[in-house]
Design an enzyme around this catalytic site. Structure first.
Site, PDB file in Angstrom:
ATOM      1  N   HIS A  68      16.439 -47.993  80.202  1.00  0.00           N
ATOM      2  CA  HIS A  68      16.935 -47.689  78.848  1.00  0.00           C
ATOM      3  C   HIS A  68      18.470 -47.754  78.793  1.00  0.00           C
ATOM      4  O   HIS A  68      19.039 -48.171  77.801  1.00  0.00           O
ATOM      5  CB  HIS A  68      16.441 -46.311  78.396  1.00  0.00           C
ATOM      6  CG  HIS A  68      14.995 -46.338  77.980  1.00  0.00           C
ATOM      7  ND1 HIS A  68      14.186 -45.229  77.993  1.00  0.00           N
ATOM      8  CD2 HIS A  68      14.200 -47.360  77.548  1.00  0.00           C
ATOM      9  CE1 HIS A  68      12.966 -45.563  77.578  1.00  0.00           C
ATOM     10  NE2 HIS A  68      12.957 -46.849  77.303  1.00  0.00           N
ATOM     11  N   THR A 101       9.736 -49.073  71.751  1.00  0.00           N
ATOM     12  CA  THR A 101      10.125 -47.960  70.885  1.00  0.00           C
ATOM     13  C   THR A 101      11.536 -48.215  70.359  1.00  0.00           C
ATOM     14  O   THR A 101      12.486 -48.252  71.153  1.00  0.00           O
ATOM     15  CB  THR A 101      10.153 -46.645  71.708  1.00  0.00           C
ATOM     16  OG1 THR A 101       9.042 -46.642  72.606  1.00  0.00           O
ATOM     17  CG2 THR A 101      10.131 -45.438  70.811  1.00  0.00           C
ATOM     18  N   GLY A 172       3.956 -42.882  74.825  1.00  0.00           N
ATOM     19  CA  GLY A 172       4.816 -41.790  75.268  1.00  0.00           C
ATOM     20  C   GLY A 172       4.043 -40.827  76.152  1.00  0.00           C
ATOM     21  O   GLY A 172       2.830 -40.995  76.365  1.00  0.00           O
ATOM     22  N   GLU A 202      -5.454 -41.021  78.337  1.00  0.00           N
ATOM     23  CA  GLU A 202      -4.744 -41.329  79.585  1.00  0.00           C
ATOM     24  C   GLU A 202      -4.783 -40.096  80.484  1.00  0.00           C
ATOM     25  O   GLU A 202      -4.717 -40.188  81.704  1.00  0.00           O
ATOM     26  CB  GLU A 202      -3.286 -41.754  79.270  1.00  0.00           C
ATOM     27  CG  GLU A 202      -2.565 -42.345  80.477  1.00  0.00           C
ATOM     28  CD  GLU A 202      -1.182 -42.897  80.146  1.00  0.00           C
ATOM     29  OE1 GLU A 202      -0.681 -42.682  79.020  1.00  0.00           O
ATOM     30  OE2 GLU A 202      -0.593 -43.538  81.039  1.00  0.00           O
ATOM     31  N   ASP A 277       0.734 -52.963  81.617  1.00  0.00           N
ATOM     32  CA  ASP A 277       1.384 -51.731  81.157  1.00  0.00           C
ATOM     33  C   ASP A 277       2.910 -51.832  81.320  1.00  0.00           C
ATOM     34  O   ASP A 277       3.637 -51.978  80.350  1.00  0.00           O
ATOM     35  CB  ASP A 277       0.833 -50.514  81.910  1.00  0.00           C
ATOM     36  CG  ASP A 277       1.058 -49.207  81.177  1.00  0.00           C
ATOM     37  OD1 ASP A 277       1.495 -49.242  80.012  1.00  0.00           O
ATOM     38  OD2 ASP A 277       0.779 -48.142  81.748  1.00  0.00           O
ATOM     39  N   ASP A 278       3.373 -51.709  82.562  1.00  0.00           N
ATOM     40  CA  ASP A 278       4.821 -51.756  82.850  1.00  0.00           C
ATOM     41  C   ASP A 278       4.976 -52.515  84.168  1.00  0.00           C
ATOM     42  O   ASP A 278       5.114 -51.896  85.230  1.00  0.00           O
ATOM     43  CB  ASP A 278       5.363 -50.332  83.025  1.00  0.00           C
ATOM     44  CG  ASP A 278       5.180 -49.466  81.781  1.00  0.00           C
ATOM     45  OD1 ASP A 278       5.911 -49.674  80.809  1.00  0.00           O
ATOM     46  OD2 ASP A 278       4.308 -48.578  81.794  1.00  0.00           O
TER      47      ASP A 278
END
Ligand code: 6MZ
Length: 336
Positions: A68, A101, A172, A202, A277-278
């Protein structure tokens, strides 16, 4: 099998932008945009992809802050989006739904954040053989007003670029925020024609899972704790579970690859899609997730093709885009 899976034209339906930058691209981004090249940075990169035994979701969520920071400027965000798309295209992903986001800071408003990502997608898709859709994300850990702004922007920008903005992602930290608080704003998005991809089950939270199933969704992220009745409900409603093997095992929500619910979904012939996902955080690629699934559950080539066909079917692509993807898959299959 590995070569076959690398060559297979794939469909990625669950990828978070800031979690998808792989370590080499993070280094490239840091060097290109910020002139960063220290040993300290290299060791931060190592820590970013390291999951110690016993790691949990909380450990995972702390990692996002690292990327980020790198995407907190327009230039950083733009380059990160381009690099992520390039890396998926390199892995022969022909269709990608990217979630992110919108964030506001001194450099950008949430509107500007989305506009930068949209422009970068347009640029990257002219350079690579890949179709990309955008799903603005609601982070359930943030206040409701932020979610309302995100949905209002998605509706407005989606009216201008309906082929690009396909839906809303609800994600989140599942230990934060209450789904019921966000249900009205998600309903508003749905009323405006946006599809809903919801992180559901999850973690084991039976009352929230019930609320989410009653509310409904187009696709379910993870679905780890849905249980047999939840899986049956999803099958009845034709809602696919987005299965993310490395993510679930590395964050400890699933104890091993062998016990992943993908197996149950196969046995129940319930809708499912395989996703990363990531892939940056979890140091993987979609091809590697297919390799994992095929090695763990003995999937054949034809089952991997079927799984991709299911992903085409459950994507938020237009009928024409779906047809094109099916043709590409048939052409690939004929060459084997
Ligand atoms: C729930 C997740 C997630 O939006 O900054 N995110 N939410 N469960 C997960 N499983 C591991 N992985 C990522 O991408 C990073 C953000 O996506 C959500 C989190 O809100 C995370 O901060 P963007 O591009």
């Amino acid at each position: 099998m590995i070569k076959f899976l690398q060559g297979l034209p794939k469909v990625e339906l669950h990828a978070h932008l800031n979690g998808s930058l792989n370590i080499d691209s993070i280094k490239e981004l840091a060097e290109n945009v910020y002139g960063q090249q220290s040993d300290e940075f290299a060791s931060m990169c190592e820590r970013f992809i390291t999951f110690k035994k016993g790691s949990n979701l909380n450990d995972c969520f702390q990692k996002f802050a690292f990327v980020h920071e790198l995407t907190s400027t327009r230039k950083g965000l733009e380059r990160a989006t381009e690099l992520t798309i390039r890396d998926f295209a390199k892995d022969n992903v022909m269709y990608l739904e990217l979630r992110t986001t919108p964030k506001s800071n001194d450099n950008m408003t949430r509107r500007a954040y989305l506009e930068v990502v949209m422009a970068a997608i347009e640029k990257a898709t002219t350079e690579h053989a890949i179709t990309v859709k955008l799903l603005p994300s609601i982070n359930r850990g943030e206040p409701l007003e932020v979610a309302e702004e995100t949905v209002a922007l998605a509706i407005e920008l989606g009216q201008k670029e309906p082929e690009l903005i396909a839906g809303i992602d609800f994600s989140g930290d599942p230990n934060q925020g209450k789904f019921s608080d966000f249900a009205p704003v998600l309903e508003k998005a749905r009323q405006h024609g946006l599809k809903l991809a919801i992180h559901c089950a999850e973690i084991d939270n039976p009352s929230e899972i019930r609320e989410m199933l009653m509310f409904g969704m187009s696709r379910c992220g993870h679905g780890t704790f849905l249980g047999n009745s939840g899986f049956a409900h999803m099958k009845e409603q034709n809602i696919p579970i987005e299965c993310c093997l490395s993510s679930n095992v590395k964050t400890g929500t699933v104890s091993s690859f062998g016990s992943h619910h993908l197996k149950q979904l196969f046995l129940a012939d319930a809708p499912k899609v395989l996703c990363t996902d990531d892939c940056g955080v979890f140091d993987s690629t979609l091809s590697e997730e297919f390799v994992l699934a095929s090695e763990t559950f003995g999937l054949t080539r034809s089952q991997c093709i079927d799984l991709t066909m299911e992903a085409v079917q459950h994507s938020f692509a237009s009928p024409e885009e779906k047809l094109k993807m099916k043709m590409r898959l048939y052409a690939f299959t004929r060459r084997q």
